[in-house]
Scaffold this active site. Structure first.
Site, mmCIF file in Angstrom:
data_model
loop_
_atom_site.group_PDB
_atom_site.id
_atom_site.type_symbol
_atom_site.label_atom_id
_atom_site.label_comp_id
_atom_site.label_asym_id
_atom_site.label_seq_id
_atom_site.Cartn_x
_atom_site.Cartn_y
_atom_site.Cartn_z
ATOM 1 C CG ASN A 74 -48.457 18.106 -1.744
ATOM 2 O OD1 ASN A 74 -48.825 17.627 -2.820
ATOM 3 N ND2 ASN A 74 -47.326 18.755 -1.624
ATOM 4 N N GLY B 10 -42.708 14.508 -10.508
ATOM 5 C CA GLY B 10 -41.358 14.658 -9.973
ATOM 6 C C GLY B 10 -40.807 16.065 -10.086
ATOM 7 C CB CYS C 177 -43.291 16.994 -3.462
ATOM 8 S SG CYS C 177 -43.460 16.014 -4.965
ATOM 9 C CG ASN D 299 -48.986 13.832 -9.815
ATOM 10 O OD1 ASN D 299 -47.801 14.174 -9.817
ATOM 11 N ND2 ASN D 299 -49.849 14.309 -8.930
#
Lengths: 256, 302
Positions: free
Chosen positions: B191, B72, B129, B69
């Site tokens: 993550n 954002g 991220c 994925n």
């Protein structure tokens, strides 16, 4: 919203890769409104990360009916589900179509996009016209079922001209819109199908200042508004199709 | 009766199970499908100072054993979160909330942390991220910068502070130490793993952002290894996540050194995963003679 284990009552191929899947789901069937969808856990896709979303063809008598086309890995795996099997279904999900309409309801479906329009036609009171379009006559689905719904006229179009008007379904739609306008009659547009059709119907709603209700179908992940994967641009920004849609007002959509 | 309570760096949890940020919205989306009584906390989707639109579509691709994925970090800003999201959550859910925070600068991280103090029950800092250039990842790829940003947030809040680390580093140890030195209360890992999917017909990346982060079943053994490495390097409690699809996967994390676990991608196919992990964990403790899930932490025989 429920995550129900549902017994498969009917799983029937109707030709050209289209199938009906009917499951026993009394609570969900009672709650579903046209335009909402269900998220199906496909049993043979154990290594898969996602469920598959399906619009609802009908919800009646404790049963939920899905009309689907085999288009990829998920639906191909779903083909293997047998009558009597149990499958997990999450739903009802999303916001549905309005279930009242001022003037004539023009329902515009492309291919298996007619599925939620069938459920809608059954629930909408008043006069309805279904415009069904497909590549060939094999892609015009459930015509016999629509014929059973009162106050519902059918207008068909196929790209190859095998049935109905030759060309896109917008041909008979535009004729009808012109007739209604000439008579000064009100109408609303409801659509589900490929993006090109959704955009064409959006344009006609805006051009005629008529309410338009557009079913935006996207590949989905969670189906409940948690992951932000199924985005449609709207006047409110990046909207989630699964929870803010899948039905959007035409005036709110921004097509890129 | 197995004692399932844990303390994650000051956050009291009735069960050692939470939700991975980004997979559970802002906490209320799964009402009806998830048994919230089996959760010790809900971890909300990432929040920054101001609203953020996220990435263009498509934002995901399903792969064998997982999901890539690049959402954002689309999200409402902290103001809306404090005024609307949290009150709505408190009204509907009686489980502590961990807010996940990120920013484009050290100052932004500190600002959002300060604004959430007294509002939520703990903070998880996203410094890892892979999908947002300005936010997150850059802070988690250099121990010195990591120390600075965690120190700044530490000064800005009294809340239990959890730092979520990136998996794609040669050794996790310098990052663990940087968080420890900066005053973090706990660590969370992992993550997603940076990943890419290509459509061979169009020769284009499937995801509009070109690359994304891999989550799901396939990343679990990599996550267990990083939890094990981190646990060996610190006394800080660890919130472990990455590919929990059944109770066994969560138990592996505890044995490797986790104090609590988060379920994530599995929820998308199976919202019942929360209950399955809870029930399986309790059954395992009973079967193996552990009176408390706390006794499982680091109980690896190696």
């Amino acid at each position: 919203m429920l995550d129900e284990k549902c017994k498969v009552l009917v799983h029937q191929e109707i030709g050209s890769g289209y199938r009906y899947l009917i499951v026993e789901a009394p609570k969900m069937a009672a709650e579903l409104v046209p335009g909402q969808f269900v998220h199906v856990k496909v049993p043979a896709l154990e290594m898969s990360a996602l469920r598959r979303p399906f619009s609802v063809f009908d919800a009646t008598d404790g049963m939920v009916v899905i009309l689907y086309k085999t288009v990829g890995r998920g639906t191909a795996a779903l083909n293997g589900v047998q009558e009597g099997d149990e499958i997990n279904i999450l739903g009802p999900l999303g916001h549905g179509f309005p279930t009242e309409c001022s003037g004539t309801a023009l329902l515009v479906g492309g291919g298996f996009g007619v599925a939620p329009l069938h459920f809608l036609a059954k629930r909408l009171p008043g006069k309805k016209i279904l415009f069904a379009g497909g590549r060939t006559q094999n892609d015009l689905l459930a015509i016999d079922r629509f014929q059973l719904i009162p106050n519902t006229e059918l207008k068909l179009a196929t790209n190859d001209g095998s049935v109905g008007a030759k060309g896109f379904v917008t041909l008979p739609l535009d004729e009808t819109i012109a007739e209604l306008k000439a008579k000064g009659e009100k109408f609303e547009l409801f659509t589900c199908g490929p993006d090109g059709l959704l955009k064409a119907v959006t344009d006609r709603a805006l051009a005629n200042d008529a309410p338009g209700w557009i079913s935006c179908d996207r590949h989905m992940v969670c189906g409940v508004g948690a992951c932000y994967a199924c985005i449609q641009k709207t006047v409110r920004g990046n909207s989630r199709c699964c929870i803010e849609g899948p039905i959007f007002a035409a005036k709110d959509l921004i097509w890129e | 009766m197995i004692d399932t309570k844990v303390n994650l760096g000051g956050l009291e949890m009735a069960t050692p199970i939470t939700t991975a940020s980004g997979t559970f919205g802002y906490g209320t989306e799964y009402i009806g499908a998830v048994d919230y009584s089996k959760l010790g906390a809900v971890t909300a989707k990432g929040i920054r100072v101001s609203p953020w639109p996220g990435n263009p579509m498509p934002r995901h691709a399903e792969v064998y054993g997982g999901l890539v994925n690049a959402i954002g970090l689309q999200g409402t800003g902290v103001e809306h979160f404090v005024d609307v999201t949290v009150p709505w959550y408190r009204q509907n859910v009686k489980v502590p909330m961990i807010a996940n925070i990120w920013g484009g600068s050290i100052e932004e991280y500190a600002e959002v942390a300060a604004k959430l103090t007294g509002v939520v029950d703990a903070l998880e800092m996203n410094v890892s991220c892979p999908n947002v250039k300005a936010g997150g990842h850059t802070f988690g790829q250099d121990p010195k910068v990591l120390n600075e940003v965690v120190s700044a947030v530490r000064k800005a809040t009294t809340l239990p502070l959890i730092v979520k680390l990136a998996p794609n580093v040669p050794s996790i140890v310098p990052y663990v130490k940087a968080c420890e030195d900066a005053g973090a209360d706990a660590l969370s890992l992992i993550n997603t793993i940076p990943a890419m999917v290509i459509d061979i017909e169009t020769r284009k990346p499937v995801i509009a952002n070109k690359t994304g982060g891999l989550s799901g079943r396939g990343i679990h053994p990599a996550a267990v290894k990083l939890v094990y490495d981190a646990h060996n390097a610190t006394k800080l409690p660890i919130l472990a996540m990455g590919g929990i699809y059944e109770a066994k996967d969560a138990i592996e994390f505890f044995l490797a050194g986790a104090t609590a676990v988060a379920v994530g991608t599995a929820t998308f196919t199976n919202p019942g995963i929360v209950s399955e992990v809870y029930d399986g964990l309790v059954a395992y403790c009973e079967r193996k003679g552990f009176a408390s899930v706390r006794d499982l932490t680091g109980a690896l025989d190696a």
